[in-house]
Design a protein around this motif. Structure first.
Motif, PDB file in Angstrom:
ATOM      1  N   GLY A  48       0.796  -1.208   0.000  1.00 19.34           N
ATOM      2  CA  GLY A  48       0.000   0.000   0.000  1.00 19.34           C
ATOM      3  C   GLY A  48       0.835   1.267   0.000  1.00 19.34           C
ATOM      4  N   VAL A  49       2.050   1.189   0.559  1.00 16.81           N
ATOM      5  CA  VAL A  49       2.921   2.363   0.608  1.00 16.81           C
ATOM      6  C   VAL A  49       3.613   2.582  -0.723  1.00 16.81           C
ATOM      7  CG1 VAL A  49       4.927   3.394   1.764  1.00 16.81           C
ATOM      8  CG2 VAL A  49       3.245   2.117   3.090  1.00 16.81           C
ATOM      9  N   GLY A  50       3.945   1.491  -1.425  1.00 15.56           N
ATOM     10  CA  GLY A  50       4.631   1.610  -2.704  1.00 15.56           C
ATOM     11  C   GLY A  50       5.412   0.355  -3.023  1.00 15.56           C
ATOM     12  N   THR A  51       6.009   0.321  -4.208  1.00 17.30           N
ATOM     13  CA  THR A  51       6.784  -0.830  -4.668  1.00 17.30           C
ATOM     14  C   THR A  51       8.140  -0.867  -3.976  1.00 17.30           C
ATOM     15  OG1 THR A  51       5.691  -0.750  -6.810  1.00 17.30           O
ATOM     16  CG2 THR A  51       7.772  -1.935  -6.713  1.00 17.30           C
ATOM     17  N   VAL A  52       8.593  -2.091  -3.645  1.00 19.24           N
ATOM     18  CA  VAL A  52       9.906  -2.279  -3.026  1.00 19.24           C
ATOM     19  C   VAL A  52      10.840  -2.907  -4.056  1.00 19.24           C
ATOM     20  CG1 VAL A  52      11.190  -3.245  -1.099  1.00 19.24           C
ATOM     21  CG2 VAL A  52       8.779  -2.666  -0.818  1.00 19.24           C
ATOM     22  N   TYR A  53      12.001  -2.279  -4.235  1.00 18.59           N
ATOM     23  CA  TYR A  53      12.972  -2.724  -5.228  1.00 18.59           C
ATOM     24  C   TYR A  53      14.228  -3.282  -4.564  1.00 18.59           C
ATOM     25  CZ  TYR A  53      10.155   0.051  -8.472  1.00 18.59           C
ATOM     26  OH  TYR A  53       9.121   0.564  -9.213  1.00 18.59           O
ATOM     27  N   LEU A  54      14.869  -4.199  -5.246  1.00 15.03           N
ATOM     28  CA  LEU A  54      16.206  -4.653  -4.866  1.00 15.03           C
ATOM     29  C   LEU A  54      17.210  -3.700  -5.495  1.00 15.03           C
ATOM     30  CD1 LEU A  54      18.278  -6.681  -3.734  1.00 15.03           C
ATOM     31  CD2 LEU A  54      18.013  -7.975  -5.866  1.00 15.03           C
ATOM     32  N   GLY A  55      18.023  -3.060  -4.665  1.00 13.48           N
ATOM     33  CA  GLY A  55      18.984  -2.099  -5.176  1.00 13.48           C
ATOM     34  C   GLY A  55      20.355  -2.296  -4.577  1.00 13.48           C
ATOM     35  N   LYS A  56      21.285  -1.495  -5.045  1.00 18.07           N
ATOM     36  CA  LYS A  56      22.647  -1.516  -4.513  1.00 18.07           C
ATOM     37  C   LYS A  56      23.255  -0.144  -4.702  1.00 18.07           C
ATOM     38  CE  LYS A  56      26.819  -4.390  -4.519  1.00 18.07           C
ATOM     39  NZ  LYS A  56      27.486  -5.548  -5.163  1.00 18.07           N
ATOM     40  N   GLY A  57      23.931   0.339  -3.672  1.00 18.97           N
ATOM     41  CA  GLY A  57      24.546   1.654  -3.746  1.00 18.97           C
ATOM     42  C   GLY A  57      25.229   2.000  -2.450  1.00 18.97           C
ATOM     43  N   VAL A  58      25.720   3.214  -2.356  1.00 17.74           N
ATOM     44  CA  VAL A  58      26.406   3.701  -1.155  1.00 17.74           C
ATOM     45  C   VAL A  58      25.410   4.528  -0.354  1.00 17.74           C
ATOM     46  CG1 VAL A  58      28.337   5.044  -0.262  1.00 17.74           C
ATOM     47  CG2 VAL A  58      28.601   3.742  -2.380  1.00 17.74           C
ATOM     48  N   PRO A  59      24.958   4.025   0.812  1.00 22.78           N
ATOM     49  CA  PRO A  59      23.906   4.729   1.558  1.00 22.78           C
ATOM     50  C   PRO A  59      24.336   6.067   2.141  1.00 22.78           C
ATOM     51  CG  PRO A  59      24.285   2.501   2.426  1.00 22.78           C
ATOM     52  CD  PRO A  59      25.329   2.763   1.420  1.00 22.78           C
ATOM     53  N   GLY A  60      25.621   6.224   2.469  1.00 24.77           N
ATOM     54  CA  GLY A  60      26.076   7.470   3.089  1.00 24.77           C
ATOM     55  C   GLY A  60      27.444   7.862   2.582  1.00 24.77           C
ATOM     56  N   ARG A  61      27.887   9.023   2.996  1.00 29.32           N
ATOM     57  CA  ARG A  61      29.188   9.520   2.551  1.00 29.32           C
ATOM     58  C   ARG A  61      30.314   8.637   3.086  1.00 29.32           C
ATOM     59  NH1 ARG A  61      28.714  16.074   3.544  1.00 29.32           N
ATOM     60  NH2 ARG A  61      26.977  16.433   2.078  1.00 29.32           N
ATOM     61  N   GLY A  62      31.258   8.356   2.206  1.00 32.88           N
ATOM     62  CA  GLY A  62      32.430   7.614   2.627  1.00 32.88           C
ATOM     63  C   GLY A  62      32.176   6.149   2.928  1.00 32.88           C
ATOM     64  N   GLY A  63      30.986   5.649   2.575  1.00 32.68           N
ATOM     65  CA  GLY A  63      30.669   4.267   2.859  1.00 32.68           C
ATOM     66  C   GLY A  63      31.005   3.358   1.694  1.00 32.68           C
ATOM     67  N   ARG A  64      30.570   2.116   1.799  1.00 32.62           N
ATOM     68  CA  ARG A  64      30.760   1.153   0.733  1.00 32.62           C
ATOM     69  C   ARG A  64      29.405   0.781   0.148  1.00 32.62           C
ATOM     70  NH1 ARG A  64      29.511  -3.922   2.805  1.00 32.62           N
ATOM     71  NH2 ARG A  64      29.394  -4.054   5.084  1.00 32.62           N
ATOM     72  N   LYS A  65      29.441   0.172  -1.012  1.00 31.94           N
ATOM     73  CA  LYS A  65      28.186  -0.240  -1.633  1.00 31.94           C
ATOM     74  C   LYS A  65      27.519  -1.319  -0.794  1.00 31.94           C
ATOM     75  CE  LYS A  65      28.884   0.917  -6.485  1.00 31.94           C
ATOM     76  NZ  LYS A  65      28.887   0.395  -7.879  1.00 31.94           N
ATOM     77  N   ARG A  66      26.216  -1.166  -0.634  1.00 32.86           N
ATOM     78  CA  ARG A  66      25.436  -2.138   0.122  1.00 32.86           C
ATOM     79  C   ARG A  66      24.193  -2.539  -0.674  1.00 32.86           C
ATOM     80  NH1 ARG A  66      25.863  -1.515   5.780  1.00 32.86           N
ATOM     81  NH2 ARG A  66      24.376  -3.255   5.892  1.00 32.86           N
ATOM     82  N   ALA A  67      23.807  -3.782  -0.506  1.00 32.42           N
ATOM     83  CA  ALA A  67      22.531  -4.219  -1.071  1.00 32.42           C
ATOM     84  C   ALA A  67      21.412  -3.586  -0.257  1.00 32.42           C
ATOM     85  CB  ALA A  67      22.433  -5.739  -1.033  1.00 32.42           C
ATOM     86  N   ALA A  68      20.366  -3.128  -0.925  1.00 32.34           N
ATOM     87  CA  ALA A  68      19.315  -2.375  -0.241  1.00 32.34           C
ATOM     88  C   ALA A  68      17.933  -2.800  -0.734  1.00 32.34           C
ATOM     89  CB  ALA A  68      19.495  -0.876  -0.485  1.00 32.34           C
ATOM     90  N   ALA A  69      16.969  -2.691   0.186  1.00 33.10           N
ATOM     91  CA  ALA A  69      15.550  -2.775  -0.166  1.00 33.10           C
ATOM     92  C   ALA A  69      15.056  -1.338  -0.210  1.00 33.10           C
ATOM     93  CB  ALA A  69      14.783  -3.595   0.862  1.00 33.10           C
ATOM     94  N   VAL A  70      14.706  -0.854  -1.400  1.00 30.38           N
ATOM     95  CA  VAL A  70      14.369   0.554  -1.607  1.00 30.38           C
ATOM     96  C   VAL A  70      12.880   0.641  -1.944  1.00 30.38           C
ATOM     97  CG1 VAL A  70      14.984   2.678  -2.796  1.00 30.38           C
ATOM     98  CG2 VAL A  70      16.681   0.853  -2.569  1.00 30.38           C
ATOM     99  N   ARG A  71      12.134   1.319  -1.079  1.00 28.63           N
ATOM    100  CA  ARG A  71      10.700   1.443  -1.288  1.00 28.63           C
ATOM    101  C   ARG A  71      10.394   2.793  -1.934  1.00 28.63           C
ATOM    102  NH1 ARG A  71       6.240  -1.108   0.724  1.00 28.63           N
ATOM    103  NH2 ARG A  71       7.495  -2.232   2.256  1.00 28.63           N
ATOM    104  N   ALA A  72       9.767   2.743  -3.103  1.00 26.10           N
ATOM    105  CA  ALA A  72       9.276   3.961  -3.752  1.00 26.10           C
ATOM    106  C   ALA A  72       7.945   4.322  -3.100  1.00 26.10           C
ATOM    107  CB  ALA A  72       9.105   3.735  -5.243  1.00 26.10           C
ATOM    108  N   VAL A  73       7.925   5.394  -2.320  1.00 21.65           N
ATOM    109  CA  VAL A  73       6.733   5.773  -1.563  1.00 21.65           C
ATOM    110  C   VAL A  73       5.797   6.591  -2.453  1.00 21.65           C
ATOM    111  CG1 VAL A  73       5.867   6.907   0.508  1.00 21.65           C
ATOM    112  CG2 VAL A  73       8.121   5.823   0.530  1.00 21.65           C
TER     113      VAL A  73
END
Length: 287
Positions: free
Chosen positions: A29-54
């Motif tokens: 109901g909130v939106g579609t959830v995608y499998l993603g990958k990227g750097v969540p914050g500055r100076g971090g490393r790439k992480r697998a993410a569950a990204v919800r398009a609200v």
């Protein structure tokens, strides 16, 4: 066999915020959830993410957006639990708002129960112990999960993990004490489902305290702690720490899931994790 990760459609975005998207994990109901990958914050490393398009229409209230940002930041900064998916951040003011957390390579409890039936008592105790400790970690950070369903509980090879925290878009936000009591009530309903493959409130996945729970099929030894969770008086429900001890004193939840989950569950979890790894590579796993 449970449906796995779907391919991106032509209408799906290819990026949200810092995350490249690889597939569709689900819809809600909130939106579609995608499998993603990227750097969540500055100076971090790439992480697998569950990204919800609200859905933007859910975020028209400025105070709601501010509350969700605060809660996401609080969980990211203060919650460190193997039973809670890491919060990565959110962007709620753009034309394409999103909320992201660590991708957990697990299958929703509700889907596994629907496909393979209820868990044995030992498994329910381990599951309940892990989830109660997850709620304790959220409470210690000054927050609560919000509407908790079987689809928010992900079972992995490492154990249970609570996802989709902080997405109570239809409420003004309650205090930690009230939120804790609501979470415990919802957890009782989720564990009853796990133990019996039946919703304890006439098939309603979001029960209310006006109803009396039906624990038909729940092992007798589990009825006492679950009825305590489902008590109509919020103040009478157990605290997460005491519930964790009552269900899982030896800490079985922290052991590999192969020690306490049935083989069909483990097979589905392994198949799902391999599919995700094939899509985004083996680096960047949070668990």
């Amino acid at each position: 066999m449970i449906e796995g990760i779907a391919r991106l459609r032509e209408t799906d975005p290819r990026r949200l915020g810092p995350f490249r998207l690889f597939g569709v994990l689900g819809h809600g109901g909130v939106g579609t959830v995608y499998l993603g990958k990227g750097v969540p914050g500055r100076g971090g490393r790439k992480r697998a993410a569950a990204v919800r398009a609200v859905r933007p229409e859910l975020l028209r209230d400025r105070q709601l957006r501010a509350r969700l940002r605060r809660q996401t930041a609080r969980i990211a900064e203060a919650v460190d639990s193997p039973f809670v998916a890491d919060a990565f951040g959110c962007e709620l003011d753009s034309a394409h708002p999103w909320v992201a957390e660590a991708f957990v390579p697990g299958v929703p409890l509700s889907a596994l129960v629907a496909a393979y039936g209820p868990l044995p008592e030992m498994s329910v105790r381990a599951l309940g112990g892990g989830l109660a400790r997850a709620l304790a970690a959220l409470n210690a950070a000054g927050t609560a999960h919000g509407p908790l369903r079987g689809s928010d509980v992900l079972l992995t090879t490492a154990g249970p993990c609570l996802a989709d925290h902080g997405l109570a878009l239809d409420s003004s936000g309650s205090g930690v004490s009230a939120g804790r009591a609501e979470d415990i009530f919802a957890l009782g309903a989720v564990l009853a489902l796990a133990a019996s493959a039946r919703h304890p409130f006439a098939g309603n996945p979001l029960p209310t305290t006006r109803e009396d729970p039906d624990l038909t099929g729940v092992p007798d030894a589990l009825c006492v702690p679950l009825l305590a969770c489902l008590h109509k008086t919020p103040e009478s429900r157990p605290h997460p720490e005491s519930l964790a001890r009552a269900l899982d004193l030896s800490g079985t939840a922290a052991r590999p899931a192969r020690e306490w989950l049935p083989d069909p569950y483990l097979h589905e979890i392994g198949r799902f994790a391999e599919t995700a790894r094939a899509l985004i590579g083996r680096r960047g796993w949070s668990r």
